[in-house]
Structure formats: C-alpha cells, structure tokens
Write a protein that holds these residues in place. Structure first.
Motif, mmCIF file in Angstrom:
data_model
loop_
_atom_site.group_PDB
_atom_site.id
_atom_site.type_symbol
_atom_site.label_atom_id
_atom_site.label_comp_id
_atom_site.label_asym_id
_atom_site.label_seq_id
_atom_site.Cartn_x
_atom_site.Cartn_y
_atom_site.Cartn_z
ATOM 1 N N LEU A 1 -9.505 -0.085 6.923
ATOM 2 C CA LEU A 1 -8.410 -0.965 7.324
ATOM 3 C C LEU A 1 -7.610 -0.308 8.439
ATOM 4 O O LEU A 1 -6.987 0.738 8.244
ATOM 5 N N VAL A 2 -7.640 -0.924 9.623
ATOM 6 C CA VAL A 2 -6.966 -0.364 10.791
ATOM 7 C C VAL A 2 -5.710 -1.156 11.119
ATOM 8 O O VAL A 2 -5.763 -2.377 11.309
ATOM 9 N N THR A 3 -4.593 -0.475 11.171
ATOM 10 C CA THR A 3 -3.329 -1.103 11.530
ATOM 11 C C THR A 3 -2.418 -0.041 12.135
ATOM 12 O O THR A 3 -2.868 1.068 12.441
ATOM 13 N N SER A 4 -1.143 -0.351 12.296
ATOM 14 C CA SER A 4 -0.187 0.619 12.810
ATOM 15 C C SER A 4 0.239 1.576 11.704
ATOM 16 O O SER A 4 0.132 1.257 10.514
ATOM 17 N N LYS A 5 0.744 2.733 12.070
ATOM 18 C CA LYS A 5 1.107 3.750 11.084
ATOM 19 C C LYS A 5 2.134 3.241 10.088
ATOM 20 O O LYS A 5 1.947 3.339 8.872
ATOM 21 N N TYR A 6 3.252 2.702 10.590
ATOM 22 C CA TYR A 6 4.347 2.288 9.715
ATOM 23 C C TYR A 6 3.958 1.130 8.798
ATOM 24 O O TYR A 6 4.604 0.883 7.782
ATOM 25 N N HIS A 7 2.879 0.436 9.134
ATOM 26 C CA HIS A 7 2.423 -0.746 8.394
ATOM 27 C C HIS A 7 1.311 -0.417 7.403
ATOM 28 O O HIS A 7 0.941 -1.250 6.566
ATOM 29 N N SER A 8 0.790 0.803 7.438
ATOM 30 C CA SER A 8 -0.444 1.130 6.730
ATOM 31 C C SER A 8 -0.303 1.156 5.209
ATOM 32 O O SER A 8 -1.204 0.712 4.488
ATOM 33 N N PHE A 9 0.803 1.664 4.680
ATOM 34 C CA PHE A 9 0.972 1.721 3.227
ATOM 35 C C PHE A 9 1.026 0.317 2.631
ATOM 36 O O PHE A 9 0.305 0.000 1.689
ATOM 37 N N ARG A 10 1.866 -0.534 3.186
ATOM 38 C CA ARG A 10 2.004 -1.898 2.664
ATOM 39 C C ARG A 10 0.701 -2.677 2.849
ATOM 40 O O ARG A 10 0.287 -3.426 1.955
ATOM 41 N N ALA A 11 0.065 -2.513 3.997
ATOM 42 C CA ALA A 11 -1.177 -3.244 4.258
ATOM 43 C C ALA A 11 -2.238 -2.910 3.222
ATOM 44 O O ALA A 11 -2.922 -3.801 2.705
ATOM 45 N N LYS A 12 -2.384 -1.633 2.899
ATOM 46 C CA LYS A 12 -3.395 -1.250 1.900
ATOM 47 C C LYS A 12 -3.052 -1.840 0.538
ATOM 48 O O LYS A 12 -3.941 -2.329 -0.179
ATOM 49 N N LYS A 13 -1.778 -1.802 0.154
ATOM 50 C CA LYS A 13 -1.368 -2.373 -1.132
ATOM 51 C C LYS A 13 -1.685 -3.865 -1.189
ATOM 52 O O LYS A 13 -2.157 -4.381 -2.206
ATOM 53 N N ILE A 14 -1.414 -4.573 -0.103
ATOM 54 C CA ILE A 14 -1.681 -6.012 -0.049
ATOM 55 C C ILE A 14 -3.173 -6.292 -0.201
ATOM 56 O O ILE A 14 -3.586 -7.162 -0.976
ATOM 57 N N PHE A 15 -3.998 -5.551 0.522
ATOM 58 C CA PHE A 15 -5.446 -5.788 0.470
ATOM 59 C C PHE A 15 -6.015 -5.426 -0.894
ATOM 60 O O PHE A 15 -6.859 -6.154 -1.439
ATOM 61 N N GLU A 16 -5.571 -4.325 -1.461
ATOM 62 C CA GLU A 16 -6.067 -3.955 -2.785
ATOM 63 C C GLU A 16 -5.713 -5.020 -3.819
ATOM 64 O O GLU A 16 -6.528 -5.357 -4.679
ATOM 65 N N LYS A 17 -4.505 -5.541 -3.739
ATOM 66 C CA LYS A 17 -4.080 -6.588 -4.667
ATOM 67 C C LYS A 17 -4.889 -7.870 -4.449
ATOM 68 O O LYS A 17 -5.341 -8.502 -5.414
ATOM 69 N N ALA A 18 -5.086 -8.245 -3.196
ATOM 70 C CA ALA A 18 -5.817 -9.476 -2.885
ATOM 71 C C ALA A 18 -7.271 -9.402 -3.318
ATOM 72 O O ALA A 18 -7.857 -10.403 -3.746
ATOM 73 N N LEU A 19 -7.872 -8.218 -3.224
ATOM 74 C CA LEU A 19 -9.290 -8.071 -3.532
ATOM 75 C C LEU A 19 -9.560 -7.813 -5.007
ATOM 76 O O LEU A 19 -10.722 -7.757 -5.426
ATOM 77 N N ASP A 20 -8.498 -7.675 -5.790
ATOM 78 C CA ASP A 20 -8.652 -7.450 -7.225
ATOM 79 C C ASP A 20 -9.399 -8.589 -7.916
ATOM 80 O O ASP A 20 -10.072 -8.375 -8.929
ATOM 81 N N SER A 21 -9.267 -9.791 -7.377
ATOM 82 C CA SER A 21 -9.859 -10.963 -8.035
ATOM 83 C C SER A 21 -11.342 -11.150 -7.713
ATOM 84 O O SER A 21 -11.971 -12.073 -8.229
ATOM 85 N N LEU A 22 -11.902 -10.300 -6.877
ATOM 86 C CA LEU A 22 -13.324 -10.394 -6.565
ATOM 87 C C LEU A 22 -14.170 -9.987 -7.771
ATOM 88 O O LEU A 22 -13.681 -9.329 -8.704
ATOM 89 N N ASP A 23 -15.444 -10.337 -7.738
ATOM 90 C CA ASP A 23 -16.332 -10.013 -8.845
ATOM 91 C C ASP A 23 -16.903 -8.602 -8.738
ATOM 92 O O ASP A 23 -17.837 -8.237 -9.461
ATOM 93 N N ARG A 24 -16.354 -7.808 -7.840
ATOM 94 C CA ARG A 24 -16.823 -6.438 -7.649
ATOM 95 C C ARG A 24 -15.682 -5.603 -7.055
ATOM 96 O O ARG A 24 -14.693 -6.141 -6.563
ATOM 97 N N ASP A 25 -15.841 -4.300 -7.114
ATOM 98 C CA ASP A 25 -14.858 -3.404 -6.510
ATOM 99 C C ASP A 25 -15.183 -3.215 -5.033
ATOM 100 O O ASP A 25 -16.332 -2.931 -4.672
ATOM 101 N N VAL A 26 -14.178 -3.384 -4.199
ATOM 102 C CA VAL A 26 -14.330 -3.147 -2.760
ATOM 103 C C VAL A 26 -13.359 -2.028 -2.365
ATOM 104 O O VAL A 26 -12.144 -2.158 -2.548
ATOM 105 N N LYS A 27 -13.890 -0.969 -1.851
ATOM 106 C CA LYS A 27 -13.064 0.176 -1.487
ATOM 107 C C LYS A 27 -12.326 -0.096 -0.184
ATOM 108 O O LYS A 27 -12.924 -0.508 0.808
ATOM 109 N N VAL A 28 -11.014 0.157 -0.189
ATOM 110 C CA VAL A 28 -10.189 -0.025 1.003
ATOM 111 C C VAL A 28 -9.725 1.342 1.479
ATOM 112 O O VAL A 28 -9.012 2.050 0.768
ATOM 113 N N ILE A 29 -10.140 1.702 2.683
ATOM 114 C CA ILE A 29 -9.767 2.984 3.271
ATOM 115 C C ILE A 29 -8.746 2.733 4.378
ATOM 116 O O ILE A 29 -9.025 2.019 5.339
ATOM 117 N N SER A 30 -7.570 3.293 4.214
ATOM 118 C CA SER A 30 -6.510 3.102 5.205
ATOM 119 C C SER A 30 -6.671 4.088 6.363
ATOM 120 O O SER A 30 -6.722 5.299 6.159
#
Length: 211
Positions: A141-170
């Motif tokens: 996951l590529v974004t700006s520095k100040y945005h990276s913590f929140r962005a990863k939290k959002i993506f991890e939460k959004a992908l929780d409902s998938l039928d598999r684990d998807v690793k998110v690397i900030s």
C-alpha cells in the motif's frame, strides 16, 4: 491554607497538561507514519491524492521486483467534465502516464473505475476487485507518510470480510517531504497532522463500522 492547596492543585493540572502536550508533539508524527518491511507481493496499490510522489514510489517498487502489477482506483470526476465534454486527465490517468513514461508497461497497470471520494471508498473498491481476483493474497500500500497509519488500518478493516487473509504492507513514499520528527516547525506539516488526527478519530469512532 486552602488557597495554597488550590494553587498547588492548579499548578499540578497545568503541569500535566503541558507534559501531555509535549508528549503528543514528540510522538504523534511517528504514530501517523507506518513503514513495514517490504516484500514480494501480488499487487502494488497506489492511493489517490498527492502526485507524483506516490506513483514514483510505486514505480521504484515495481522496478525493484517487489510486484509486477500496479493498481489504482479512479477518483471522483465532476459531472461538469462530462457535460462540457472536457477531455482532461485526472489523478489515476496522470499516475498511469507517469508510470508508463518511466518504463512500466501499460498492461501492468490497472485502473479500477471507482469514482472515489476517500480512502474508505478506495478500500471498498479494492475489496470488490479482490473478490473477483482470488489469486491476490498480498499488497503493498503506497501513500504519503502522514497518511500511512490510517490507510493501513482502513484497508485491513475493509478486507476483513473477504473469504481469505490478504496481507497489507504499508510503504509510504520516500518522496514525501513530511517531517514526522519536526512536523510542528512547518505550517503544511501542522495542517497535515491536525487533519489526519481528526480523520483518524473519525475512523475509530464512526467510519470503521461502515466498512
């Protein structure tokens, strides 16, 4: 005697407030920046916003062999653009043009038609994309520095409902000039921190329950 105790109590409160503020100043910048150790992944997701620093990082990762595919969610387009038949590139198209100019083949760049307003919208659109592409199990996951913590939290939460684990690397872009150690010395960095903290609180108290 009571006045003396009252003054001491007030001094104690003021001291606690000052020390808390100092701790906040010294730590919040580092909290907002989330940098993971990068590893080979199925896709590189570039979030909309700042250009060209985010796509430059994505291209570097691509050229370094960390992934063969760059994915970008298309951003909101005003209806006036279509009504006026204005042919002008927007964020996703500009980022794709930059990546192609730097040597990334067009077929290795995917633009998802999402018409997004926010990071939450991007995460939801990526989730739909992953539902259709079940061979994808990891992303950078590529974004700006100040945005990276929140962005990863959002993506991890959004992908929780998938039928598999998807690793998110900030992987915040190194081309971002945000100074997390001395953010209070720059007006633009101050604005970024203030708004990001507000958005982070909004995510924890409201938005995460909508994902």
């Amino acid at each position: 005697m009571r006045n003396l105790k009252a003054r001491r109590y007030i001094y104690l409160i003021v001291t606690v407030i000052i020390l808390s503020f100092i701790v906040f100043i010294n730590t919040i910048g580092n909290i907002l920046v989330d940098i993971d150790e990068v590893e080979k992944s199925d896709i590189i997701v570039v979030l909309m916003g700042s250009i060209p620093d985010r796509i430059l990082e994505a291209v570097d990762l691509y050229k370094s062999g960390y992934s063969d595919n760059i994915v970008i969610v298309d951003e909101y387009k005003s209806p006036l653009i279509e009504e006026k038949n204005i042919d002008t590139p927007v964020g996703a198209s500009i980022n794709k043009s930059i990546a192609v100019e730097m040597g990334v083949p067009r077929e290795n760049i995917t633009i998802i038609d999402g018409n997004t307003f926010s990071t939450q919208d991007e995460a939801v659109n990526i989730r739909y994309y992953l539902k259709e592409n079940k061979d994808i199990n990891s992303m950078i996951l590529v974004t700006s520095k100040y945005h990276s913590f929140r962005a990863k939290k959002i993506f991890e939460k959004a992908l929780d409902s998938l039928d598999r684990d998807v690793k998110v690397i900030s992987r915040p872009t190194k081309y971002d000039e945000f100074n997390h150690d001395r953010w209070w010395q720059n007006r633009e960095d101050i604005e970024k921190v203030v708004f990001e903290v507000i958005k982070l609180l909004n995510f924890y108290f409201i938005d995460q329950f909508k994902l």
